[in-house]
Scaffold this active site. Structure first.
Site, mmCIF file in Angstrom:
data_model
loop_
_atom_site.group_PDB
_atom_site.id
_atom_site.type_symbol
_atom_site.label_atom_id
_atom_site.label_comp_id
_atom_site.label_asym_id
_atom_site.label_seq_id
_atom_site.Cartn_x
_atom_site.Cartn_y
_atom_site.Cartn_z
ATOM 1 N N GLY A 36 0.808 -1.210 0.000
ATOM 2 C CA GLY A 36 0.000 0.000 0.000
ATOM 3 C C GLY A 36 0.841 1.259 0.000
ATOM 4 O O GLY A 36 1.965 1.296 -0.527
ATOM 5 N N SER A 37 0.300 2.303 0.612
ATOM 6 C CA SER A 37 0.910 3.635 0.514
ATOM 7 C C SER A 37 2.261 3.764 1.206
ATOM 8 O O SER A 37 2.956 4.765 0.992
ATOM 9 C CB SER A 37 -0.054 4.681 1.082
ATOM 10 O OG SER A 37 -1.209 4.767 0.267
ATOM 11 N N THR A 38 2.659 2.792 2.014
ATOM 12 C CA THR A 38 4.005 2.867 2.594
ATOM 13 C C THR A 38 5.047 2.904 1.488
ATOM 14 O O THR A 38 6.139 3.456 1.662
ATOM 15 C CB THR A 38 4.287 1.666 3.527
ATOM 16 O OG1 THR A 38 4.095 0.442 2.806
ATOM 17 C CG2 THR A 38 3.374 1.692 4.737
#
Length: 694
Positions: A432-434
């Site tokens: 995801g956005s990590t």
């Protein structure tokens, strides 16, 4: 009268010639007497082929009578000794015979003092499970008359013909010398897998009473096992009325007086002090199964051996188990040792020291598992790569796996939809956005992205053009214009999708591959699979839609929490990527420069603002006294387009003032629970208590 004499005289030469012929015929028809060498050669041949019944026929009746053994007993004795020693090969070779010359009282040489006796020496080599046994033996033969006439050479049998030091009544005892299994210890030397003791309850059959069935039912009820379990144990072939028959483990050493025949004994086992908290990391041992023995290509294991079945106990099995030894000795009738034939000392297993901190492992697992969540957390020192804690939940009790699960316990594990036997810190997830932090670094290195580069974005969705069909990149917060720092702080998918498309697949791939894709960091002991940014068929990211999705950690990207933690170390170490380390003495790899210090500091500052700026996705951590930087993310897994899928929440957080820790965390199924904010809320108490300090 004269004519009769002539006839008689004429017959005499014929009769004389016939007598001579008959004599010669009788002499030539005699069976040639067998020489002793023939018997010796037969003995050697039968011995090497383990034809012990044929050996018996070569012995003198007197020596066999003295031994007290008939043919069957003779063969059984040889077979028992050779099979016990696991003799796989026998090599016997005659030694040159030395004839001692003597002189009689007349001064003439006499080479055969006793024509009815014969001796010869031979070397004997037995290949046993412990190695070679070499001995020198002497065969003593005598010439005996047969009842039907003639003579034959036979051997005087003695027990020493089996093994030199054997006498009448001697036995051969074979013992296995077992190694001590090596301990697994933490960075402080505290045990993570070691020796321990449990109580084991069992039954002495003869003490159950005249009517055992009701007592067995009462015992089964008390210890919460089935009557069938008890009856099966008591029906084993080795069981005798006076023997203790173990049934199961117990935590109570006391036996109620109403339970006749029950006894409790202490038993040494493999013990795991951290229990569930380190179950997936350390694993457990169990008795070798039929399948284990079939897979054992080196032939080391035997039934009832303990063998690592999961975690480090399995992957480091050879180092931990050591090497068994053995002893073959000759005893007298009372069992006292007469001599050691061969000994091979056992080699104890190695002790393995990990970088793990028992204290942090307990705390992190407690943080993760509270509330019954499924997920993983990795605690790492970002400056040297030492893995301080590796937690996975839900977990199982490794001590129960050693002592044996009840049917109810096994049923509970099997029915758990969250799959407690799955190791989630090595599992691979869409991050995801990590991952946007890495996309930002790649863009900065390619000079496509700058910290203040802005995009005017309207609304919550975007597509490049109509060639994308009905596909849109979506974001959760409408902000415009948006620069790189804003995009990290507010976790804007559209910004990074635009940057990746502008970079193009070739530059994007070159930029992100440096962060450890395709590398398992030498963590073979964890069976760690390398992460991937795309499936094998799409490694070129030729699809712009897939390229856009990959830029914010979705698409076909899969990363383990361990890799995710390691991929953030360049932002802490002036651009150097530190690879994770689990075993203290294992050779480590020097950190690799993957980005410039300027790029590293630019991304780190932006991640710090994600905590400090109001509206930042990790702003909830701003109340903590330490200077923290973080990146959050929520990845949605869809079965197909248009459906709502499972959401996994991610957080990567580290301290910036004096870097000593980095945590990568994932919790599954955070749908409707706040996404990555749910993970932050779980981590905050751990950070507040300074649980990360060493």
């Amino acid at each position: 009268m004269k004519s009769k004499r002539k006839i008689i005289y004429g017959l005499l030469p014929i009769l004389f010639a016939g007598g001579i012929g008959m004599y010669l015929y009788m002499q030539n028809s005699k069976t040639e007497e067998v020489k002793p060498e023939v018997t010796v050669n037969q003995y050697i041949e039968h011995l090497q082929k383990k034809e012990f019944d044929q050996l018996y026929t070569l012995m003198t009746p007197a020596s066999l009578k003295e031994s007290g053994m008939n043919r069957e007993q003779f063969v059984e004795k040889y077979n028992a000794i050779y099979s016990g020693m696991e003799v796989s090969a026998i090599k016997a070779e005659l030694k040159p015979k030395v004839i001692e010359e003597t002189t009689d009282n007349t001064g003439n040489e006499n080479k055969n003092q006793n024509p009815d006796a014969y001796e010869v020496d031979y070397s004997l080599q037995l290949t046993t499970f412990l190695g070679e046994v070499d001995e020198t033996h002497t065969l003593k033969l005598v010439r005996e008359e047969l009842e039907e006439g003639g003579k034959v050479w036979r051997i005087n049998w003695k027990p020493s013909m089996i093994l030199t030091d054997m006498v009448k009544g001697s036995k051969v005892r074979v013992r296995t010398l077992f190694p001590e299994r090596g301990d697994i210890v933490d960075r402080e030397g505290l045990p993570l897998a070691t020796k321990g003791n449990i109580y084991e309850w069992g039954i002495i059959p003869e003490k159950l009473g005249e009517n055992p069935e009701p007592m067995i039912a009462r015992i089964a009820e008390h210890y919460k096992v089935t009557e069938a379990t008890i009856n099966t144990a008591l029906a084993q072939k080795w069981v005798k009325p006076e023997y203790f028959v173990p049934i199961a483990s117990t935590e109570d050493s006391r036996v109620p007086t109403v339970l006749a025949g029950v006894q409790v004994q202490s038993k040494e086992i493999r013990y795991y002090p951290l229990g569930e908290a380190a179950a997936h990391l350390i694993g457990y041992v169990r008795k070798a199964t039929k399948e284990d023995l079939e897979k054992d290509t080196e032939g080391y294991y035997r039934a009832e051996d303990w063998i690592g079945k999961a975690g480090l106990e399995q992957s480091l099995e050879k180092q931990l188990r050591g090497e068994r030894g053995g002893l073959i000795e000759i005893t007298d009738e009372s069992g006292n040792t007469r001599s050691e034939l061969i000994r091979k000392d056992a080699v104890d297993g190695q002790n393995i020291q990990l970088t793990i901190s028992s204290e942090q492992q307990r705390k992190l697992y407690k943080t993760l598992s509270s509330g019954g969540d499924a997920g993983a957390m990795v605690l790492m020192n970002p400056t040297d790569g030492n893995l301080l804690a590796l937690a996975s939940a839900p977990a199982y009790n490794p001590n129960k796996m050693v002592t044996g699960l009840t049917q109810a316990e096994w049923g509970a594990y099997s029915a758990d939809e969250k799959l407690p036997f799955i190791n989630r810190f090595t599992n691979r997830y869409a991050p995801g956005s990590t991952f946007k932090a890495i996309t930002a670094a790649a863009g900065l290195m390619e000079k496509v992205t700058t910290a203040d580069k802005s995009h005017d974005i309207s609304g919550l969705q975007w597509r490049k053009d109509e060639s994308w069909g009905g596909y849109y990149v979506k974001r959760v917060k409408s902000v415009s214009p948006v620069n790189m720092v804003d995009a990290l702080v507010y976790s804007d998918n559209i910004y990074f999708a635009k940057e990746a498309v502008e970079m193009g697949s070739a530059k994007f791939i070159e930029g992100i591959q440096k962060f450890g894709f395709g590398d398992n960091f030498g963590l073979d002991e964890l069976y760690l699979k390398p992460s991937q940014y795309a499936n094998e068929a799409h490694l070129d990211l030729s699809s712009e839609v897939l390229l856009a999705d990959t830029s914010y950690g979705q698409g076909e990207m899969l990363m383990s929490p361990i890799h995710l933690a390691s991929s953030f170390t360049p932002f802490i170490n002036e651009g150097k990527m530190v690879k994770p380390v689990l075993i203290e003495e294992k050779e480590t790899v020097e950190p690799e420069v993957v980005i410039t210090p300027e790029v590293a500091n630019t991304v780190k500052d932006a991640l710090g603002q994600e905590v400090t700026r109001s509206g930042g996705t990790a702003h909830t951590l701003n109340s903590l006294p330490e200077g923290l930087a973080a990146k959050t993310g929520t990845a949605e897994l869809k079965a197909k387009k248009g459906e709502k899928g499972q959401e996994n929440g991610f957080v990567v957080v580290f301290d910036t003032e004096s870097p000593s820790f980095l945590i990568a965390a994932v919790i599954e199924q955070v749908n409707g629970r706040g996404g990555s904010h749910y993970v932050l809320d779980k981590l905050k108490p751990f950070l507040e208590k300074k649980g990360v300090k060493q």
